[in-house]
Scaffold this motif. Sequence first.
Motif, PDB file in Angstrom:
ATOM      1  N   GLY A  82       0.802  -1.225   0.000  1.00 21.88           N
ATOM      2  CA  GLY A  82       0.000   0.000   0.000  1.00 21.88           C
ATOM      3  C   GLY A  82       0.834   1.273   0.000  1.00 21.88           C
ATOM      4  O   GLY A  82       0.289   2.373   0.001  1.00 21.88           O
ATOM      5  N   GLY A  83       2.160   1.129  -0.027  1.00 20.96           N
ATOM      6  CA  GLY A  83       3.029   2.296  -0.121  1.00 20.96           C
ATOM      7  C   GLY A  83       3.060   3.122   1.156  1.00 20.96           C
ATOM      8  O   GLY A  83       2.353   2.820   2.126  1.00 20.96           O
ATOM      9  N   ALA A  84       3.889   4.157   1.119  1.00 25.08           N
ATOM     10  CA  ALA A  84       3.915   5.089   2.254  1.00 25.08           C
ATOM     11  C   ALA A  84       2.533   5.711   2.411  1.00 25.08           C
ATOM     12  O   ALA A  84       2.102   6.028   3.521  1.00 25.08           O
ATOM     13  CB  ALA A  84       4.973   6.156   2.024  1.00 25.08           C
ATOM     14  N   SER A  85       1.826   5.849   1.307  1.00 30.60           N
ATOM     15  CA  SER A  85       0.508   6.494   1.346  1.00 30.60           C
ATOM     16  C   SER A  85      -0.481   5.752   2.245  1.00 30.60           C
ATOM     17  O   SER A  85      -1.298   6.382   2.908  1.00 30.60           O
ATOM     18  CB  SER A  85      -0.067   6.609  -0.068  1.00 30.60           C
ATOM     19  OG  SER A  85       0.780   7.402  -0.858  1.00 30.60           O
ATOM     20  N   PHE A  87      -0.012   6.709   5.899  1.00 33.42           N
ATOM     21  CA  PHE A  87      -0.630   7.967   6.355  1.00 33.42           C
ATOM     22  C   PHE A  87      -1.904   7.648   7.150  1.00 33.42           C
ATOM     23  O   PHE A  87      -2.172   8.217   8.194  1.00 33.42           O
ATOM     24  CB  PHE A  87      -1.023   8.871   5.176  1.00 33.42           C
ATOM     25  CG  PHE A  87       0.117   9.305   4.290  1.00 33.42           C
ATOM     26  CD1 PHE A  87       1.432   9.270   4.725  1.00 33.42           C
ATOM     27  CD2 PHE A  87      -0.138   9.773   3.002  1.00 33.42           C
ATOM     28  CE1 PHE A  87       2.476   9.679   3.901  1.00 33.42           C
ATOM     29  CE2 PHE A  87       0.898  10.194   2.175  1.00 33.42           C
ATOM     30  CZ  PHE A  87       2.209  10.130   2.623  1.00 33.42           C
ATOM     31  N   TRP A 139       4.118  15.787   0.928  1.00 27.28           N
ATOM     32  CA  TRP A 139       3.871  14.484   1.553  1.00 27.28           C
ATOM     33  C   TRP A 139       3.382  14.646   2.984  1.00 27.28           C
ATOM     34  O   TRP A 139       2.490  13.916   3.425  1.00 27.28           O
ATOM     35  CB  TRP A 139       5.106  13.585   1.477  1.00 27.28           C
ATOM     36  CG  TRP A 139       5.428  13.178   0.077  1.00 27.28           C
ATOM     37  CD1 TRP A 139       6.564  13.490  -0.627  1.00 27.28           C
ATOM     38  CD2 TRP A 139       4.599  12.419  -0.826  1.00 27.28           C
ATOM     39  NE1 TRP A 139       6.489  12.968  -1.891  1.00 27.28           N
ATOM     40  CE2 TRP A 139       5.304  12.306  -2.047  1.00 27.28           C
ATOM     41  CE3 TRP A 139       3.344  11.830  -0.714  1.00 27.28           C
ATOM     42  CZ2 TRP A 139       4.784  11.617  -3.147  1.00 27.28           C
ATOM     43  CZ3 TRP A 139       2.818  11.147  -1.813  1.00 27.28           C
ATOM     44  CH2 TRP A 139       3.544  11.050  -3.013  1.00 27.28           C
ATOM     45  N   THR A 192       8.167  14.542   8.271  1.00 28.19           N
ATOM     46  CA  THR A 192       8.657  13.937   7.019  1.00 28.19           C
ATOM     47  C   THR A 192      10.151  14.254   6.967  1.00 28.19           C
ATOM     48  O   THR A 192      10.523  15.421   6.814  1.00 28.19           O
ATOM     49  CB  THR A 192       7.947  14.543   5.796  1.00 28.19           C
ATOM     50  OG1 THR A 192       6.540  14.540   6.037  1.00 28.19           O
ATOM     51  CG2 THR A 192       8.261  13.775   4.530  1.00 28.19           C
ATOM     52  N   ASN A 219      12.659  13.744   4.940  1.00 27.20           N
ATOM     53  CA  ASN A 219      13.238  14.321   3.718  1.00 27.20           C
ATOM     54  C   ASN A 219      12.098  14.628   2.763  1.00 27.20           C
ATOM     55  O   ASN A 219      11.242  13.774   2.521  1.00 27.20           O
ATOM     56  CB  ASN A 219      14.207  13.324   3.074  1.00 27.20           C
ATOM     57  CG  ASN A 219      14.870  13.887   1.819  1.00 27.20           C
ATOM     58  OD1 ASN A 219      15.759  14.729   1.896  1.00 27.20           O
ATOM     59  ND2 ASN A 219      14.420  13.446   0.657  1.00 27.20           N
ATOM     60  N   THR A 267      11.018  15.072  -0.588  1.00 31.96           N
ATOM     61  CA  THR A 267      11.403  14.615  -1.916  1.00 31.96           C
ATOM     62  C   THR A 267      11.130  15.650  -3.012  1.00 31.96           C
ATOM     63  O   THR A 267      11.904  15.789  -3.948  1.00 31.96           O
ATOM     64  CB  THR A 267      10.583  13.329  -2.221  1.00 31.96           C
ATOM     65  OG1 THR A 267      10.377  12.623  -1.014  1.00 31.96           O
ATOM     66  CG2 THR A 267      11.290  12.450  -3.219  1.00 31.96           C
ATOM     67  N   ASP A 315       7.999   9.793   8.355  1.00 32.09           N
ATOM     68  CA  ASP A 315       7.975   9.274   6.991  1.00 32.09           C
ATOM     69  C   ASP A 315       9.388   9.462   6.462  1.00 32.09           C
ATOM     70  O   ASP A 315       9.826  10.577   6.229  1.00 32.09           O
ATOM     71  CB  ASP A 315       6.961  10.079   6.165  1.00 32.09           C
ATOM     72  CG  ASP A 315       6.950   9.668   4.689  1.00 32.09           C
ATOM     73  OD1 ASP A 315       7.765   8.805   4.295  1.00 32.09           O
ATOM     74  OD2 ASP A 315       6.131  10.225   3.932  1.00 32.09           O
ATOM     75  N   SER A 323      10.555   7.910   3.673  1.00 32.44           N
ATOM     76  CA  SER A 323      10.556   7.249   2.363  1.00 32.44           C
ATOM     77  C   SER A 323      11.760   7.619   1.504  1.00 32.44           C
ATOM     78  O   SER A 323      12.280   6.782   0.785  1.00 32.44           O
ATOM     79  CB  SER A 323       9.290   7.608   1.593  1.00 32.44           C
ATOM     80  OG  SER A 323       8.165   7.042   2.221  1.00 32.44           O
ATOM     81  N   SER A 324      12.196   8.875   1.557  1.00 33.45           N
ATOM     82  CA  SER A 324      13.244   9.253   0.616  1.00 33.45           C
ATOM     83  C   SER A 324      14.611   9.466   1.246  1.00 33.45           C
ATOM     84  O   SER A 324      15.517   9.940   0.561  1.00 33.45           O
ATOM     85  CB  SER A 324      12.811  10.480  -0.202  1.00 33.45           C
ATOM     86  OG  SER A 324      12.379  11.514   0.636  1.00 33.45           O
ATOM     87  N   GLY A 328       8.259   3.880   1.899  1.00 34.33           N
ATOM     88  CA  GLY A 328       8.057   3.131   0.663  1.00 34.33           C
ATOM     89  C   GLY A 328       9.439   2.774   0.150  1.00 34.33           C
ATOM     90  O   GLY A 328      10.361   3.575   0.250  1.00 34.33           O
ATOM     91  N   GLN A 375      10.727   2.326  -2.819  1.00 31.29           N
ATOM     92  CA  GLN A 375      11.165   2.637  -4.185  1.00 31.29           C
ATOM     93  C   GLN A 375      12.111   3.818  -4.357  1.00 31.29           C
ATOM     94  O   GLN A 375      12.424   4.202  -5.472  1.00 31.29           O
ATOM     95  CB  GLN A 375       9.955   2.799  -5.090  1.00 31.29           C
ATOM     96  CG  GLN A 375       9.074   4.005  -4.797  1.00 31.29           C
ATOM     97  CD  GLN A 375       7.997   3.750  -3.749  1.00 31.29           C
ATOM     98  OE1 GLN A 375       8.092   2.826  -2.970  1.00 31.29           O
ATOM     99  NE2 GLN A 375       6.971   4.572  -3.723  1.00 31.29           N
ATOM    100  N   LYS A 376      12.573   4.415  -3.249  1.00 28.74           N
ATOM    101  CA  LYS A 376      13.570   5.472  -3.386  1.00 28.74           C
ATOM    102  C   LYS A 376      14.949   4.982  -2.982  1.00 28.74           C
ATOM    103  O   LYS A 376      15.859   5.012  -3.771  1.00 28.74           O
ATOM    104  CB  LYS A 376      13.161   6.692  -2.564  1.00 28.74           C
ATOM    105  CG  LYS A 376      12.186   7.583  -3.314  1.00 28.74           C
ATOM    106  CD  LYS A 376      10.851   7.661  -2.700  1.00 28.74           C
ATOM    107  CE  LYS A 376       9.846   8.379  -3.581  1.00 28.74           C
ATOM    108  NZ  LYS A 376       8.607   8.621  -2.867  1.00 28.74           N
TER     109      LYS A 376
HETATM  110  C1  LIG Z   1       7.348   8.931  -2.550  1.00 28.54           C
HETATM  111  C2  LIG Z   1       6.949   9.370  -1.211  1.00 28.54           C
HETATM  112  C3  LIG Z   1       5.713   8.993  -0.658  1.00 28.54           C
HETATM  113  C4  LIG Z   1       4.686   8.184  -1.406  1.00 28.54           C
HETATM  114  O1  LIG Z   1       5.044   6.871  -1.429  1.00 28.54           O
HETATM  115  P1  LIG Z   1       4.067   5.736  -2.055  1.00 28.54           P
HETATM  116  O2  LIG Z   1       4.841   4.506  -1.744  1.00 28.54           O
HETATM  117  O3  LIG Z   1       3.934   6.032  -3.502  1.00 28.54           O
HETATM  118  O4  LIG Z   1       2.779   5.819  -1.345  1.00 28.54           O
HETATM  119  C5  LIG Z   1       5.437   9.412   0.623  1.00 28.54           C
HETATM  120  N1  LIG Z   1       6.300  10.159   1.323  1.00 28.54           N
HETATM  121  C6  LIG Z   1       7.491  10.545   0.824  1.00 28.54           C
HETATM  122  C7  LIG Z   1       8.423  11.371   1.646  1.00 28.54           C
HETATM  123  C8  LIG Z   1       7.847  10.152  -0.460  1.00 28.54           C
HETATM  124  O5  LIG Z   1       9.035  10.532  -0.966  1.00 28.54           O
END
Ligand SMILES: *Cc1c(COP(=O)(O)O)cnc(C)c1O
Length: 366
Positions: free
Chosen positions: A74-77, A80, A102, A148, A150, A152, A172, A174-175, A193, A195-196
């Motif tokens: 479900g991703g970082a989203s 939330f 974000w 958050t 970083n 992005t 968060d 994620s990045s 998430g 993917q970064k």
């Molecule tokens: C990319 C990003 C998200 C979103 O991530 P998803 O996996 O697409 O939900 C959330 N927070 C930050 C800081 C991001 O860089």
Amino acid sequence: MNQIYNFNAGPSALPKTALERAQSELINFQKTGMSVMEISHRSKPYEEVHYQAIQLLKELLQIPDQYEVLFLQGGASLQFTMLAMNLLEEEKVGNYLLTGSWSEKAYKEASLIGKTKIVASSKEEGYRSIPTIPSFATNEKDAYFHITSNNTIYGTQYQQFPTITHAPLIADMSSDILSKPIDITKFGLIYAGAQKNLGPSGVTVVIIKKDILQKDVSKIPTILQYQTHIQASSLYNTPPTFSIYMLNQVLTWVKECGGTSSIAQRNEEKAQIIYEVIDESDGFYLGHATNDSRSLMNITFNLQTEELNKQFLQVAEEQGFIGLQGHRSVGGCRASIYNAVPLEACIALRDLMIRFKKEARTSTSL
Ligand SMILES: *Cc1c(COP(=O)(O)O)cnc(C)c1O
């Protein structure tokens, strides 16, 4: 194949070593005669990958025993919402520090679940900086404090995390997760998430201090309860096995690089090279972030006119630089230089920026 330099914001560059190893065992994983994608998530060869990835992450980030590492979807989203569902008790308040799109989204989603509050925001000045809140004392009405780490899209990053007393700090990351050593004990929950900085999309890492889970969650869907995934070691239902396999390859690579401190040193060097061109360009390149909030992961900058931005991006693309276009909400340029982006790519970008400036100045006498 032509040389390309991958500055994509996410999904983004993966370490070449990790990709090559995955390729070498793609159709015959651990002598099974099958790909890792084709075997049960309850099989021994897969379980080894799964638990090794958890172990490596614990080791690389020095995660203490009171914490659990989860692999969710479900991703970082989704986090939330999920963190608010699991942590935001009725009558309590989720505090948010807004530093970009974000964190706005995280705040908005939590507001659908319960009471929330914006503690500080740098929106008024275009999210160019991180508001300084060295410490924050919450009271018994506060469920948590969310940041958050970083940003992005805007290219800002916390240089120092606030010290939060009485309620858990949630981030968060994620990045910028795994881009440097961090003190995990400052946090109640960290999510990212993959993917970064960690791998391909499809898996979301959650690091959670177990004792922060006090809320009665018996009325929320089972799959959205952190406890469900803690009890099942992230094998409650079928996890994204190939994404976790790739995550494990990336973690193995980080360890071989010398861990997070070596990675951090490299990241500083990489960012320095590009910020230096911006700073020494006499205003030809304008950094978006204020100097004290600059991100080592996403470098955001503008040229003086829209036309110049466009020209720069076009020349860059012709020369194999991918993903330098800024996010649609801020425009300009953005170089995402996550862990897997090699130093050579940053040097090549620096040279391109210097070359482009020189040529633009001779042709238009700017
Ligand atoms: C990319 C990003 C998200 C979103 O991530 P998803 O996996 O697409 O939900 C959330 N927070 C930050 C800081 C991001 O860089």
